[in-house]
Design a protein around this motif. Sequence first.
Motif, mmCIF file in Angstrom:
data_model
loop_
_atom_site.group_PDB
_atom_site.id
_atom_site.type_symbol
_atom_site.label_atom_id
_atom_site.label_comp_id
_atom_site.label_asym_id
_atom_site.label_seq_id
_atom_site.Cartn_x
_atom_site.Cartn_y
_atom_site.Cartn_z
ATOM 1 N N LEU A 158 -6.373 -3.480 -7.687
ATOM 2 C CA LEU A 158 -5.786 -4.626 -7.460
ATOM 3 C C LEU A 158 -6.818 -5.848 -7.070
ATOM 4 O O LEU A 158 -6.528 -7.018 -6.927
ATOM 5 C CB LEU A 158 -4.685 -4.723 -6.339
ATOM 6 N N GLY A 159 -8.043 -5.307 -6.946
ATOM 7 C CA GLY A 159 -8.999 -6.306 -6.617
ATOM 8 C C GLY A 159 -9.750 -6.060 -5.172
ATOM 9 O O GLY A 159 -9.321 -5.239 -4.504
ATOM 10 N N GLU A 160 -10.367 -6.849 -4.877
ATOM 11 C CA GLU A 160 -11.098 -6.870 -3.409
ATOM 12 C C GLU A 160 -10.349 -7.014 -2.148
ATOM 13 O O GLU A 160 -10.799 -6.741 -1.201
ATOM 14 C CB GLU A 160 -12.765 -7.442 -3.635
ATOM 15 N N ARG A 161 -9.257 -7.848 -2.438
ATOM 16 C CA ARG A 161 -8.661 -8.616 -0.985
ATOM 17 C C ARG A 161 -8.000 -7.043 -0.561
ATOM 18 O O ARG A 161 -7.399 -6.661 -1.189
ATOM 19 C CB ARG A 161 -7.520 -9.532 -1.691
ATOM 20 N N GLN A 162 -8.313 -6.896 0.601
ATOM 21 C CA GLN A 162 -8.305 -5.850 1.256
ATOM 22 C C GLN A 162 -6.738 -5.523 1.633
ATOM 23 O O GLN A 162 -6.407 -4.541 1.719
ATOM 24 C CB GLN A 162 -9.134 -5.742 2.515
ATOM 25 N N ASP A 163 -5.830 -6.687 1.573
ATOM 26 C CA ASP A 163 -4.401 -6.213 1.992
ATOM 27 C C ASP A 163 -3.614 -6.145 0.677
ATOM 28 O O ASP A 163 -2.382 -5.856 0.993
ATOM 29 C CB ASP A 163 -4.053 -7.454 3.011
ATOM 30 N N LEU A 164 -4.033 -6.184 -0.730
ATOM 31 C CA LEU A 164 -3.209 -6.007 -1.359
ATOM 32 C C LEU A 164 -2.545 -4.873 -1.915
ATOM 33 O O LEU A 164 -1.187 -5.056 -2.074
ATOM 34 C CB LEU A 164 -3.961 -6.764 -2.776
ATOM 35 N N ALA A 165 -3.239 -3.949 -1.739
ATOM 36 C CA ALA A 165 -2.463 -2.486 -1.778
ATOM 37 C C ALA A 165 -1.477 -2.396 -0.688
ATOM 38 O O ALA A 165 -0.282 -1.822 -1.413
ATOM 39 C CB ALA A 165 -3.570 -1.402 -1.979
ATOM 40 N N ALA A 166 -1.673 -2.603 0.488
ATOM 41 C CA ALA A 166 -0.658 -2.470 1.333
ATOM 42 C C ALA A 166 0.385 -3.466 1.215
ATOM 43 O O ALA A 166 1.667 -2.906 1.383
ATOM 44 C CB ALA A 166 -1.396 -2.882 2.856
ATOM 45 N N ALA A 167 0.373 -4.588 0.794
ATOM 46 C CA ALA A 167 1.368 -5.581 0.694
ATOM 47 C C ALA A 167 2.415 -5.342 -0.466
ATOM 48 O O ALA A 167 3.413 -5.280 -0.586
ATOM 49 C CB ALA A 167 0.937 -6.880 0.369
ATOM 50 N N ASN A 168 1.449 -4.872 -1.728
ATOM 51 C CA ASN A 168 2.566 -4.348 -2.715
ATOM 52 C C ASN A 168 3.048 -2.979 -2.648
ATOM 53 O O ASN A 168 4.133 -2.787 -2.861
ATOM 54 C CB ASN A 168 1.297 -3.984 -3.879
ATOM 55 N N LYS A 169 2.441 -2.139 -1.825
ATOM 56 C CA LYS A 169 3.315 -0.846 -1.507
ATOM 57 C C LYS A 169 4.657 -1.277 -0.793
ATOM 58 O O LYS A 169 5.587 -0.603 -1.047
ATOM 59 C CB LYS A 169 2.485 -0.067 -0.720
ATOM 60 N N LEU A 170 4.522 -2.292 0.160
ATOM 61 C CA LEU A 170 5.758 -2.642 0.942
ATOM 62 C C LEU A 170 6.659 -3.416 -0.262
ATOM 63 O O LEU A 170 7.916 -3.224 -0.139
ATOM 64 C CB LEU A 170 5.595 -3.701 2.085
ATOM 65 N N LEU A 171 6.265 -4.061 -0.907
ATOM 66 C CA LEU A 171 7.072 -4.685 -2.179
ATOM 67 C C LEU A 171 7.903 -3.580 -2.801
ATOM 68 O O LEU A 171 8.977 -3.670 -3.109
ATOM 69 C CB LEU A 171 6.213 -5.628 -3.256
ATOM 70 N N GLY A 172 6.925 -2.562 -3.463
ATOM 71 C CA GLY A 172 7.543 -1.605 -4.233
ATOM 72 C C GLY A 172 8.655 -0.751 -3.315
ATOM 73 O O GLY A 172 9.682 -0.487 -3.660
ATOM 74 N N ASN A 173 8.140 -0.383 -2.178
ATOM 75 C CA ASN A 173 9.169 0.204 -1.355
ATOM 76 C C ASN A 173 10.489 -0.464 -0.850
ATOM 77 O O ASN A 173 11.554 0.239 -0.740
ATOM 78 C CB ASN A 173 8.517 0.721 0.210
ATOM 79 N N ALA A 174 10.417 -1.704 -0.919
ATOM 80 C CA ALA A 174 11.543 -2.683 -0.419
ATOM 81 C C ALA A 174 12.630 -2.488 -1.630
ATOM 82 O O ALA A 174 13.737 -2.463 -1.395
ATOM 83 C CB ALA A 174 11.053 -4.199 -0.386
ATOM 84 N N LEU A 175 11.965 -2.426 -3.026
ATOM 85 C CA LEU A 175 12.782 -2.263 -3.964
ATOM 86 C C LEU A 175 13.417 -0.924 -4.067
ATOM 87 O O LEU A 175 14.825 -0.760 -4.094
ATOM 88 C CB LEU A 175 12.115 -2.537 -5.355
ATOM 89 N N ILE A 176 12.650 0.174 -3.729
ATOM 90 C CA ILE A 176 13.172 1.533 -3.568
ATOM 91 C C ILE A 176 14.180 1.843 -2.666
ATOM 92 O O ILE A 176 15.392 2.317 -2.753
ATOM 93 C CB ILE A 176 12.088 2.591 -3.554
ATOM 94 N N ILE A 177 14.104 0.975 -1.501
ATOM 95 C CA ILE A 177 15.035 1.391 -0.298
ATOM 96 C C ILE A 177 16.222 0.543 -0.539
ATOM 97 O O ILE A 177 17.350 1.004 -0.221
ATOM 98 C CB ILE A 177 14.456 0.913 1.009
ATOM 99 N N GLY A 178 15.987 -0.695 -1.061
ATOM 100 C CA GLY A 178 17.119 -1.467 -1.489
ATOM 101 C C GLY A 178 17.941 -0.906 -2.450
ATOM 102 O O GLY A 178 19.316 -0.973 -2.505
ATOM 103 N N LEU A 179 17.484 -0.371 -3.570
ATOM 104 C CA LEU A 179 18.234 0.349 -4.782
ATOM 105 C C LEU A 179 19.047 1.567 -3.859
ATOM 106 O O LEU A 179 20.115 1.812 -4.408
ATOM 107 C CB LEU A 179 17.284 0.955 -5.459
ATOM 108 N N VAL A 180 18.254 2.202 -2.945
ATOM 109 C CA VAL A 180 19.072 3.443 -2.414
ATOM 110 C C VAL A 180 20.191 2.965 -1.694
ATOM 111 O O VAL A 180 21.097 3.631 -1.743
ATOM 112 C CB VAL A 180 17.991 4.095 -1.652
#
Length: 284
Positions: A158-180
């Motif tokens: 995702l690039g050099e910005r250090q928080d992007l993987a952490a933030a995107n992981k939470l975005l994805g988990n929000a979808l997963i948990i919401g769908l559940v």
Amino acid sequence: MAQIAFLGTGLLGSAFAEAAAKRGDVVTAWNRSANKVEALAAFGVKAAATPADAVRDATRVHLVLKDDAVVEEVIAAARPGLADGAVVIDHSTTLPALTVQRAARLHDAGVKYLHCPVFMAPAAARNAQGTMLVSGPGALYDIVKDELAKMTRRVKYLGERQDLAAANKLLGNALIIGLVAVMADVLTLAQASDIGSMDAIALLKLLDLNGMVDGRGTNMAKGNFTPSFELAMARKDVALMLELAGNRPLAALPGVQARMDALIAKGHGADDVCMLGIDTVRRD
């Protein structure tokens, strides 16, 4: 053949360690509950008594831990044994702001650190499936990218910005948990209708979820609320769902109803149901 370490061998960490050993890597592991590491002996994984012992001589150190506090604690415990040049690869799901702070602090201390959370269950980790997100220094990613690719079907840098993987992981988990949560409500409505649970799941398989993300998701992100399914009509349907459920517990729909009511009270009833995302539209 690489010499690597895994710190944290819960369901996901143990699956990663098992897969690495099967690929021929020399794997040492540590876990707070020693029996979880000992169970990996059958695959050739060596148990270590402490994090520092586990990482000694390892070229890569993989963290698969519960949260930021545990990550900090385990890194501190591992540092005395960390070899010069070793890369710390953190697969833990963490808070973006704390991830940035941790990455900066470790960089200043000369520790090579990449945040690499994953979307995969243990079975996927054993079979190198799923997706891994990576953010951090590109030069550091280049050093380990081939090894990371062996762990998963897809690696997304995702690039050099250090928080992007952490933030995107939470975005994805929000979808997963919401769908559940929504699927749980669907099964509750099926129960109230005397429809078999598997029949309800079969119905869900007929729906094009990717198409909904591409269509309604894109409209929401762009602030396009031209009605094709009016919010007021969707609210009527939710009322029918709640009435059908009766006193059965619901995971998601009551919150959806409350949000709809607030928006309708502001005069948005004739807009599209995508109006649920009105407050996310960027206003430059």
